[in-house]
Enzyme design. Structure first.
Site, PDB file in Angstrom:
ATOM      1  N   LYS A  24       0.948  -1.135  -0.037  1.00  0.00           N
ATOM      2  CA  LYS A  24       0.104  -0.008   0.054  1.00  0.00           C
ATOM      3  C   LYS A  24       0.955   1.150  -0.052  1.00  0.00           C
ATOM      4  O   LYS A  24       1.011   1.854   1.115  1.00  0.00           O
ATOM      5  CB  LYS A  24      -0.917   0.029   1.249  1.00  0.00           C
ATOM      6  N   ASP A 100      -9.909   2.525   0.215  1.00  0.00           N
ATOM      7  CA  ASP A 100     -10.279   2.234   1.337  1.00  0.00           C
ATOM      8  C   ASP A 100      -9.809   2.768   2.748  1.00  0.00           C
ATOM      9  O   ASP A 100      -8.683   3.219   2.560  1.00  0.00           O
ATOM     10  CB  ASP A 100     -10.237   0.560   1.634  1.00  0.00           C
ATOM     11  N   ASP A 101     -10.475   2.696   3.621  1.00  0.00           N
ATOM     12  CA  ASP A 101      -9.912   3.439   4.936  1.00  0.00           C
ATOM     13  C   ASP A 101      -9.126   4.608   4.778  1.00  0.00           C
ATOM     14  O   ASP A 101      -7.969   4.877   5.391  1.00  0.00           O
ATOM     15  CB  ASP A 101      -9.217   2.095   5.661  1.00  0.00           C
ATOM     16  N   TYR A 145     -16.798   0.321   0.834  1.00  0.00           N
ATOM     17  CA  TYR A 145     -16.651  -0.956   0.440  1.00  0.00           C
ATOM     18  C   TYR A 145     -17.483  -2.141   0.905  1.00  0.00           C
ATOM     19  O   TYR A 145     -17.204  -3.244   0.558  1.00  0.00           O
ATOM     20  CB  TYR A 145     -15.112  -1.141   0.390  1.00  0.00           C
ATOM     21  N   TRP A 204     -13.673  -8.880  -2.349  1.00  0.00           N
ATOM     22  CA  TRP A 204     -12.436  -8.914  -1.467  1.00  0.00           C
ATOM     23  C   TRP A 204     -12.890  -9.564  -0.297  1.00  0.00           C
ATOM     24  O   TRP A 204     -13.575  -8.979   0.537  1.00  0.00           O
ATOM     25  CB  TRP A 204     -12.073  -7.334  -1.299  1.00  0.00           C
ATOM     26  N   ASP A 205     -12.505 -10.803   0.092  1.00  0.00           N
ATOM     27  CA  ASP A 205     -13.471 -11.550   1.029  1.00  0.00           C
ATOM     28  C   ASP A 205     -12.419 -11.373   2.287  1.00  0.00           C
ATOM     29  O   ASP A 205     -11.070 -12.101   2.165  1.00  0.00           O
ATOM     30  CB  ASP A 205     -13.554 -13.087   0.664  1.00  0.00           C
ATOM     31  N   ASN A 206     -12.635 -10.839   3.235  1.00  0.00           N
ATOM     32  CA  ASN A 206     -11.735 -10.909   4.656  1.00  0.00           C
ATOM     33  C   ASN A 206     -12.104 -11.890   5.367  1.00  0.00           C
ATOM     34  O   ASN A 206     -11.796 -11.893   6.623  1.00  0.00           O
ATOM     35  CB  ASN A 206     -11.904  -9.704   5.297  1.00  0.00           C
TER      36      ASN A 206
END
Length: 742
Positions: A24, A100-101, A145, A204-206
């Site tokens: 990131k 995101d975030d 998201y 996007w699977d957490n």
């Protein structure tokens, strides 16, 4: 690099075709490629991209510019384009921009050009996509998201509507589901998102991400995703555990879920997928392999283990004589099996470890994990919203034993024998499961695959310590806990907050990070001192040890071993012609007058530590004057002057403490342990066992006395939440009084 190649191999084998690589990057601090990576690192990334291509996998490079980019700045956009182009020149053909975030507000310059954050993000994303020649794979992660981040809802979100209308249709939009970590993904919920975004989402699977809790790990199968989703998604990315070796079952079962769509197999079953993954993982777990970061000298046949310091909290031993002194000083006689069993007591932990050793699964050899042990491991570290069977049983039994401990209380009404036996039968089942966890810890540490060891060890070690404490506490409950009519406190008062859901709206499921610690955290919160985080969270030892420990309440037969142990600890500072004198001075009064607050630590050789507590110091001192000191005068008659002086010294050891101290801290403790202990955490766990017992019977606080020059002991207590209450200059004694509220 080796781990990434292994991951590529797994994904290729299981039919998974996309791997997201994403540092990131901070845009302004990593503006130019050659300022970020050395030539060697650039070569490694190029090799990684090539490796993915050779295996038929899509390598995706992700960038997160949202925190520092000025969307309206032409120079920022030029730098972003240059950065992505540099990655493209290394052979990468797939990209992602992640927003995101981040802070959802626009800067003043951006608000003059764009009507909303969504419009600014979409404009930059479209621009980057076109500048790269419209790559086949280009992903966009919105700031909203998941459903819980949408305002006011998914279907009415102006942010998502802008993304759906203005983002170029070939760009995929990332979505995590109804929540950041979604228990389930349904066709209905994703259809709603598709309608707003005007394209199928890329999930996007957490489900298996564990970066939000350092005590949690997720080894369970891919679950809670409707099979029909496979035909209605633009793609699915699994965000895995931070530990590489922990992702075998998550990725293997994801491959089973995906292959079911490709081959039109029967309905996907998570339990069948878990069984299949376990069968394949067993071969990997028991294959000799070194950890990538582990160093070993050439020709060395074994790893070096450095003992960690463990010291007694003993106010009577002078500075420099405690077991954390330098090993070069001659002070303690060697311990041998014959010495540790001299009392005739057999160590339960020792017998268990000897049994392990004979079967080749102890610390001395590289043993093989059994399938039952791996199932136990998975069950205890299952999924964010769901425990496995073993964890369910552990928590249910502990909850029941806690709620029904009045059946075996020390001062309760007469309980029918049938009820008592029911409690003790569940207790035996609970203790057996705790022993299985201890055995699992030993097998993981002694296993052949050291890469797996170093990734899983912090979690197995944490759960081992928690189970060790819970086992000791359940043993202590039988015949030692007071019933609710105790004048010292109420058992129910200790637990009135247990089982309550912290935070969250009524009827709305909380995100998993609200419940810290997983199974270890839930067991912790079922114990009287469970709210004290500092007692339960401490780093694992640098050098893992598979030594098996047991913590249990004191039995009268332990007295001989304890006396022998304190003689070893005080060989230099004190000498006596009577073998019991040192033991009587250090331990005798507590063992005689309040044995219910004494816990024993033992390893494979026998007793190696103890902690002693006094529930009410005022009452204890009165009982000592009435019965203990007269008994000592009879045992050591006046004609033996040195011994008589020692008895007088014992009376002085009781000390005089002000009422203001005893009002808040009515209880006192003492901890002793031999110096050969490798795992320093057992000293903390041993001390915590006593604190749980004291609190369960109503004590509001505890104190102990330490020499002011003993910095190691002071630091040990401070890390466990003790604070300095009194110093020598404020009283007639030299020691520092450290206190802790319970």
């Amino acid at each position: 690099m080796d781990q990434r190649r292994a991951l590529f191999h797994w994904m290729q084998q299981w039919g998974l075709n996309t791997y997201l690589y994403g540092p990131k990057d901070d845009l302004k601090h990593r503006l130019l490629w050659r300022e970020v990576y050395s030539s060697d690192e650039e070569a490694q990334l190029r090799a990684l991209i090539l490796e993915a291509e050779l295996r038929g996998l899509t390598f995706v490079y992700a960038l997160s510019p949202g925190q520092d980019i000025v969307f309206s700045s032409s120079s920022d956009l030029s730098l972003l384009k240059r950065k992505l182009q540099q990655v493209c020149e290394l052979g990468c053909g797939a990209f992602a921009l992640l927003f995101d975030d981040i802070d959802p507000s626009l800067s003043q310059a951006d608000s003059e050009l764009f009507s909303s954050l969504a419009q600014a993000q979409v404009s930059v994303t479209n621009d980057m996509y076109l500048s790269l020649g419209e790559p086949a794979v280009f992903l966009f992660c919105p700031t909203e998201y998941c459903g819980s981040l949408c305002s006011p809802s998914v279907s009415k979100s102006l942010y998502l509507q802008t993304v759906g209308e203005e983002l170029l249709p070939s760009i995929s939009v990332i979505w995590t589901g109804s929540r950041v970590i979604s228990r389930t993904l349904t066709v209905e919920s994703l259809s709603e998102v598709e309608g707003v975004l005007q394209r199928p989402p890329l999930v996007w699977d957490n489900l298996h991400a564990n970066d939000y809790d350092s005590r949690r790990l997720f080894l369970g199968p891919f679950k809670g995703r409707a099979p029909e989703l496979r035909t209605q998604l633009r793609g699915l990315l699994l965000n895995p555990n931070c530990e590489f070796e922990a992702n075998y079952i998550p990725l293997h079962s994801l491959g089973s879920w995906f292959r079911g769509h490709q081959t039109q197999d029967c309905e996907y079953c998570p339990e069948r997928a878990l069984t299949s993954a376990l069968r394949d993982w067993m071969d990997e777990l028991n294959r000799p392999r070194q950890a990538g970061h582990q160093s070993r000298k050439a020709g060395s046949g074994s790893e070096r283990t450095i003992p960690l310091p463990v010291f007694p909290l003993d106010p009577s031993s002078p500075p420099g004589s405690h077991p954390c002194s330098p090993p070069s000083s001659p002070r303690i006689e060697p311990r041998g099996p014959q010495q540790r069993s001299s009392s005739g007591c057999k160590s339960e932990a020792g017998e268990a470890l000897k049994t392990q050793t004979s079967s080749g699964t102890s610390s001395g050899g590289k043993g093989a994990l059994t399938e039952d042990q791996v199932r136990l491991l998975v069950g205890l570290h299952y999924l964010p919203h769901e425990h496995g069977p073993s964890a369910h049983r552990l928590l249910q039994d502990l909850t029941w034993l806690k709620a029904n401990c009045h059946m075996v209380s020390s001062n309760g009404k007469k309980t029918p024998t049938q009820k008592v036996e029911e409690w003790r039968e569940k207790s035996r089942r609970f203790l057996s499961l705790c022993q299985d966890i201890a055995d699992l810890h030993c097998s993981v540490v002694g296993g052949a695959n050291r890469a797996v060891l170093y990734d899983l060890y912090p979690y197995v070690w944490d759960l081992r310590n928690t189970a060790l404490l819970a086992r000791a506490f359940v043993c202590w409950l039988d015949g030692r806990v007071m019933s609710d009519n105790s004048a010292l406190g109420s058992w129910k008062d200790c637990f009135h907050w247990c089982g309550q859901s912290p935070g969250g709206e009524q009827g709305v499921e909380s995100e998993p990070w609200v419940f810290k610690g997983g199974v270890s955290g839930e067991v912790q919160m079922l114990l009287p001192a469970g709210g004290s985080t500092e007692l339960f969270t401490h780093p694992p030892p640098l050098f893992p040890t598979s030594r098996l420990y047991n913590i249990r309440p004191y039995l009268s037969k332990d007295k001989v071993e304890l006396y022998r142990m304190v003689r070893q600890l005080h060989t230099q500072s004190e000498t006596s012609s009577h073998p019991d004198l040192i033991g009587d001075r250090c331990l005798g009064a507590c063992l005689a007058l309040c044995p219910e607050y004494c816990f024993i630590l033992e390893d494979e050789l026998g007793v190696c530590g103890c902690v002693l507590g006094v529930q009410d110091v005022r009452s204890f001192n009165k009982r000592c004057q009435a019965s203990w000191f007269p008994a000592m005068r009879d045992k050591y008659p006046p004609r033996a002057l040195p011994l008589q002086e020692s008895v007088g010294g014992l009376q002085e050891d009781l000390g005089e403490y002000p009422d203001s101290l005893l009002y808040h801290f009515p209880s006192q403790l003492r901890l002793d342990a031999l110096p050969e202990l490798v795992d320093v955490s057992v000293s903390r766990t041993l001390l915590t066992a006593l604190l749980t017992a004291l609190k369960a019977n109503g004590s509001p606080g505890v104190f102990c006395e330490v020499q002011p020059t003993d910095r190691q002991r002071l630091e040990f207590l401070t890390k466990l939440g003790f604070l300095e209450i009194l110093r020598g200059e404020a009283r007639s004694r030299e020691g520092v009084v450290m206190g802790r509220l319970l």
